[in-house]
Write a protein that holds these residues in place. Structure first.
Motif, short mmCIF file in Angstrom:
data_model
loop_
_atom_site.label_atom_id
_atom_site.label_comp_id
_atom_site.label_asym_id
_atom_site.label_seq_id
_atom_site.Cartn_x
_atom_site.Cartn_y
_atom_site.Cartn_z
N UNK A 190 0.77 -1.23 0.00
CA UNK A 190 0.00 0.00 0.00
C UNK A 190 0.80 1.28 0.00
N UNK A 191 2.08 1.19 0.40
CA UNK A 191 2.88 2.42 0.55
C UNK A 191 4.05 2.49 -0.43
N UNK A 192 4.04 1.63 -1.43
CA UNK A 192 5.05 1.74 -2.47
C UNK A 192 6.38 1.10 -2.14
N UNK A 193 6.36 -0.18 -1.86
CA UNK A 193 7.59 -0.95 -1.64
C UNK A 193 8.47 -0.38 -0.54
N UNK A 194 7.92 -0.26 0.64
CA UNK A 194 8.70 0.12 1.80
C UNK A 194 8.32 -0.80 2.96
N UNK A 254 11.19 7.55 1.58
CA UNK A 254 10.36 6.60 2.33
C UNK A 254 11.21 5.68 3.19
N UNK A 255 12.33 5.21 2.65
CA UNK A 255 13.19 4.29 3.38
C UNK A 255 13.88 5.00 4.54
N UNK A 258 -0.30 3.85 18.03
CA UNK A 258 0.43 4.27 16.83
C UNK A 258 -0.21 3.68 15.57
N UNK A 259 -0.57 2.41 15.62
CA UNK A 259 -1.18 1.77 14.45
C UNK A 259 -2.57 2.34 14.17
N UNK A 260 -3.32 2.65 15.21
CA UNK A 260 -4.64 3.24 14.99
C UNK A 260 -4.52 4.67 14.47
N UNK A 261 -3.50 5.39 14.90
CA UNK A 261 -3.26 6.72 14.34
C UNK A 261 -2.94 6.61 12.85
N UNK A 262 -2.13 5.59 12.48
CA UNK A 262 -1.83 5.36 11.07
C UNK A 262 -3.09 5.01 10.29
N UNK A 263 -3.98 4.22 10.92
CA UNK A 263 -5.26 3.88 10.27
C UNK A 263 -6.09 5.12 10.01
N UNK A 264 -6.10 6.05 10.97
CA UNK A 264 -6.86 7.29 10.80
C UNK A 264 -6.30 8.11 9.64
N UNK A 265 -4.98 8.20 9.57
CA UNK A 265 -4.34 8.96 8.48
C UNK A 265 -4.62 8.29 7.13
N UNK A 266 -4.67 6.96 7.12
CA UNK A 266 -4.86 6.24 5.86
C UNK A 266 -6.21 6.55 5.21
N UNK A 309 -2.94 6.28 -6.29
CA UNK A 309 -2.10 7.40 -6.76
C UNK A 309 -0.92 7.68 -5.84
N UNK A 310 -0.89 6.97 -4.69
CA UNK A 310 0.17 7.17 -3.69
C UNK A 310 0.27 8.64 -3.27
N UNK A 311 -0.88 9.21 -3.00
CA UNK A 311 -0.91 10.62 -2.62
C UNK A 311 -1.98 10.83 -1.53
N UNK A 312 -1.86 11.92 -0.77
CA UNK A 312 -0.77 12.91 -0.80
C UNK A 312 0.49 12.39 -0.11
N UNK A 313 1.61 13.00 -0.43
CA UNK A 313 2.89 12.57 0.13
C UNK A 313 2.91 12.67 1.65
N UNK A 314 2.29 13.71 2.19
CA UNK A 314 2.30 13.91 3.64
C UNK A 314 1.62 12.74 4.35
N UNK A 315 0.52 12.25 3.79
CA UNK A 315 -0.17 11.11 4.39
C UNK A 315 0.67 9.85 4.28
N UNK A 316 1.28 9.64 3.12
CA UNK A 316 2.12 8.47 2.93
C UNK A 316 3.24 8.43 3.96
N UNK A 317 3.97 9.53 4.09
CA UNK A 317 5.09 9.57 5.02
C UNK A 317 4.63 9.48 6.48
N UNK A 318 3.45 10.01 6.76
CA UNK A 318 2.91 9.91 8.12
C UNK A 318 2.61 8.46 8.47
N UNK A 319 2.02 7.72 7.53
CA UNK A 319 1.72 6.30 7.79
C UNK A 319 3.02 5.51 7.94
N UNK A 320 3.99 5.82 7.10
CA UNK A 320 5.29 5.15 7.20
C UNK A 320 5.91 5.36 8.58
#
Length: 232
Positions: free
Chosen positions: A34-38, A64-65, A105-113, A120-131
């Protein structure tokens, strides 16, 4: 807090760690697919991917890495600090504190997701926040499990587990120590990854993250209620 290197037969700790291994598969599924090979649970893959990205290999994104590795290290640092503070205290209290932090932490990531578009792997801010949120959780997990010192149940890494299965097998002249536990660890991560991939494809990213948090919190609560976990 200190756990024996080999828990007593009646200890629920090995079963809890197998359950946590299932959640590793769930997290790996959402991060890789879901987050582009990370990877956010296993840092070996990120180091390799970062090497690919360093020479300009298409499809590999260094930020991302770097964020995943940084988040993982931060989570491990915090868990190490908390673990040392808990030394000598009851195991159940330490386990529950760790579970609450990891699940949050995982539930916070779920909320951001909910604001992230996987296609489209966007927005970048959400992607990096979940990572970073999932990497923090997994770093915290790894450091906590490391301090428990339960043989052959790291909950996130299988390379040494598979090595042990082969190198310690009777065919190699070994005595097959802990082979049931090793096989169960492999099966648990496999099952979690398969379930995570299915849920991601059919229900979105939030569902496997919420489920992982529920399993962590519920499983740890059950373990914490066991009499052996209440011993100093």
């Amino acid at each position: 807090m200190s756990a024996p290197s080999t828990p007593p037969r009646s200890s629920p700790l090995p079963l809890l760690l197998l359950l946590l291994s299932v959640t590793t598969g769930l997290v790996d599924a959402i991060s890789v697919l879901g987050l582009g090979k990370v990877f956010t649970a296993n840092m070996t893959g990120n180091i390799v991917f970062l090497g690919f990205a360093a020479v300009g290999t298409p499809g590999f994104h260094p930020l991302s890495y770097i964020v995943a590795i940084g988040g993982f290290l931060a989570g491990a640092f915090v868990a190490g600090h908390i673990g040392k503070q808990q030394e000598g205290g009851p195991l159940h209290r330490w386990l529950m504190r760790a579970a609450v932090i990891e699940a949050a932490l995982l539930w916070a990531a779920a909320a951001v997701s909910c604001f992230f578009n996987v296609a489209t792997q966007s927005p970048d801010a959400a992607l990096l926040s979940i990572v970073v949120l999932t990497a923090l959780a997994m770093g915290f997990r790894n450091a906590t499990v490391r301090q428990l010192k339960v043989p052959d149940l790291t909950t996130t890494v299988l390379t040494l587990t598979l090595t042990g299965l082969a190198a310690d097998s009777s065919m190699a002249g070994g005595a097959n120590p802990n082979w049931q536990r090793r096989v169960a660890s492999v099966v648990s991560i496999f099952a979690g990854a398969a379930l995570g991939a299915f849920l991601l494809a059919h229900g979105g990213m939030a569902l496997p993250l919420v489920l992982a948090g529920v399993l962590i919190l519920g499983g740890t609560a059950a373990c914490a209620l066991h009499p052996s976990s209440r011993q100093g």
